[in-house]
Design an enzyme around this catalytic site. Structure first.
Site, PDB file in Angstrom:
ATOM      1  N   ASP A 162     -31.724  70.227 -75.639  1.00 21.80           N
ATOM      2  CA  ASP A 162     -31.664  70.752 -76.935  1.00 21.80           C
ATOM      3  C   ASP A 162     -30.352  70.263 -77.730  1.00 21.80           C
ATOM      4  O   ASP A 162     -29.624  69.556 -77.132  1.00 21.80           O
ATOM      5  CB  ASP A 162     -31.721  72.379 -76.965  1.00 21.80           C
ATOM      6  CG  ASP A 162     -30.844  72.932 -75.810  1.00 21.80           C
ATOM      7  OD1 ASP A 162     -29.963  72.324 -75.369  1.00 21.80           O
ATOM      8  OD2 ASP A 162     -30.914  74.127 -75.525  1.00 21.80           O
ATOM      9  N   ASN A 202     -30.161  86.317 -74.289  1.00 24.31           N
ATOM     10  CA  ASN A 202     -31.357  87.120 -74.873  1.00 24.31           C
ATOM     11  C   ASN A 202     -32.546  86.173 -73.862  1.00 24.31           C
ATOM     12  O   ASN A 202     -33.686  86.641 -74.337  1.00 24.31           O
ATOM     13  CB  ASN A 202     -31.637  86.586 -76.092  1.00 24.31           C
ATOM     14  CG  ASN A 202     -31.520  84.974 -76.478  1.00 24.31           C
ATOM     15  OD1 ASN A 202     -31.488  84.433 -75.678  1.00 24.31           O
ATOM     16  ND2 ASN A 202     -31.933  84.914 -77.513  1.00 24.31           N
ATOM     17  N   HIS A 209     -33.273  83.232 -73.546  1.00 21.26           N
ATOM     18  CA  HIS A 209     -33.886  81.838 -73.695  1.00 21.26           C
ATOM     19  C   HIS A 209     -33.777  80.814 -72.763  1.00 21.26           C
ATOM     20  O   HIS A 209     -32.777  81.131 -72.009  1.00 21.26           O
ATOM     21  CB  HIS A 209     -32.988  81.544 -75.207  1.00 21.26           C
ATOM     22  CG  HIS A 209     -31.709  80.897 -75.232  1.00 21.26           C
ATOM     23  ND1 HIS A 209     -31.140  80.691 -76.273  1.00 21.26           N
ATOM     24  CD2 HIS A 209     -30.964  80.630 -74.191  1.00 21.26           C
ATOM     25  CE1 HIS A 209     -29.849  80.520 -76.103  1.00 21.26           C
ATOM     26  NE2 HIS A 209     -29.902  80.212 -74.909  1.00 21.26           N
ATOM     27  N   GLU A 241     -36.498  80.609 -77.865  1.00 23.32           N
ATOM     28  CA  GLU A 241     -36.088  82.054 -78.030  1.00 23.32           C
ATOM     29  C   GLU A 241     -37.063  82.725 -78.039  1.00 23.32           C
ATOM     30  O   GLU A 241     -38.483  82.647 -78.176  1.00 23.32           O
ATOM     31  CB  GLU A 241     -35.544  82.032 -79.697  1.00 23.32           C
ATOM     32  CG  GLU A 241     -34.309  81.089 -79.927  1.00 23.32           C
ATOM     33  CD  GLU A 241     -33.005  81.506 -79.363  1.00 23.32           C
ATOM     34  OE1 GLU A 241     -33.023  82.089 -78.216  1.00 23.32           O
ATOM     35  OE2 GLU A 241     -32.085  81.534 -80.293  1.00 23.32           O
TER      36      GLU A 241
END
Ligand code: F6R
Length: 244
Positions: free
Chosen positions: A67, A136, A138, A143
């Site tokens: 990413d 979170n 991810h 996400e």
């Protein structure tokens, strides 16, 4: 999925480095996809030391970037590009032709996604992905809420990711979008290592391993992977152990 809990970060990192070396020894032209961030940092240090000392040869391998922060140039020390150059590619002496990263400055990001997907297809898929877990849940920049049917895509970053991501940069930066491989790549990768360490990851580790598999918590998809390994240290496992 297999879960292994290590006494400490060093043990976890050593194990992850050995897995990577195992793959390159079995398949010299293997395709690796490596996350950036704090979690795998020690793995990369151990890996590059071992490769240098024992002459493990990565010259035929290919490397795919997992990413990147959209709009952040490779010259910025907080970019994934800069991190991988510094921690992996330069120490291992990987030639540019074997490095395949997203150009997050491209004016045509959909085309970046398309050519990354094509590259992965052309190389015969990813042999090993080393991923971390965001606060979170991810994975890469997949996400919460992302479809598990996506390959590479551009995504609006969760507020938590925008805030937590500041830790990689020297000053405040605007982090609105990410470009990332998708959960479909994650699920199709031959071997996935998911690593997490430290007490601040304990709550998200517990949720990822114990809640229902759902796109609301992308890391839960590791449990759908037939060859997924989760390596965590005892601090990150703290809430799991207490729950048993
Ligand atoms: C980075 C990436 C992210 C991180 C995750 C955990 O390339 O893909 O998903 O792995 O945010 O980051 P750290 O390890 O810094 O806690």
């Amino acid at each position: 999925m297999k879960l292994e809990i290590f006494d400490n970060y060093e043990g976890l990192s050593l194990r992850a480095a050995k897995e990577i070396i195992g793959v390159i020894q079995r398949k010299p032209n293997a395709v690796f996809c490596l996350a950036t961030g704090d979690s795998p940092k020690r793995t990369y240090a151990l890996l590059t030391n071992e490769a240098t000392q024992s002459g493990v040869d990565f010259s035929k391998a290919h490397f795919i970037g997992l990413d990147e922060w959209v709009g952040i140039p490779p010259s910025n020390p907080g970019s994934c590009h800069y991190y991988l150059d510094t921690n992996v590619f330069r120490p291992l002496g990987i030639s540019a032709a074997r490095i395949h990263l997203f150009d997050a400055l491209s004016k045509d990001l959909p085309n970046e996604c398309h050519s990354m997907d094509e590259t992965i297809r052309r190389l015969g898929g990813i042999d090993l992905m080393l991923a971390g877990i965001g606060m979170n849940g991810h994975v890469g920049f997949n996400e919460p809420g992302v479809s598990p049917n996506l390959y590479s895509h551009v995504i609006h970053l969760d507020e938590m990711t925008q805030n937590v991501g500041q830790k990689y940069f020297n000053g405040a930066v605007v982090l609105k979008q990410g470009i990332t491989l998708g959960l479909k790549h994650f699920l199709e990768t031959k071997l996935v290592l998911l690593v997490a360490n430290g007490g601040e990851k304990a709550a998200i580790i517990k949720r990822s391993l114990e809640e229902n598999i759902s796109e609301n918590l992308p890391a839960t998809f590791i449990r759908k992977h037939s060859n997924g390994k989760v390596f965590i240290d005892s601090a990150a496992a703290f809430k799991l152990i207490k729950a048993r």
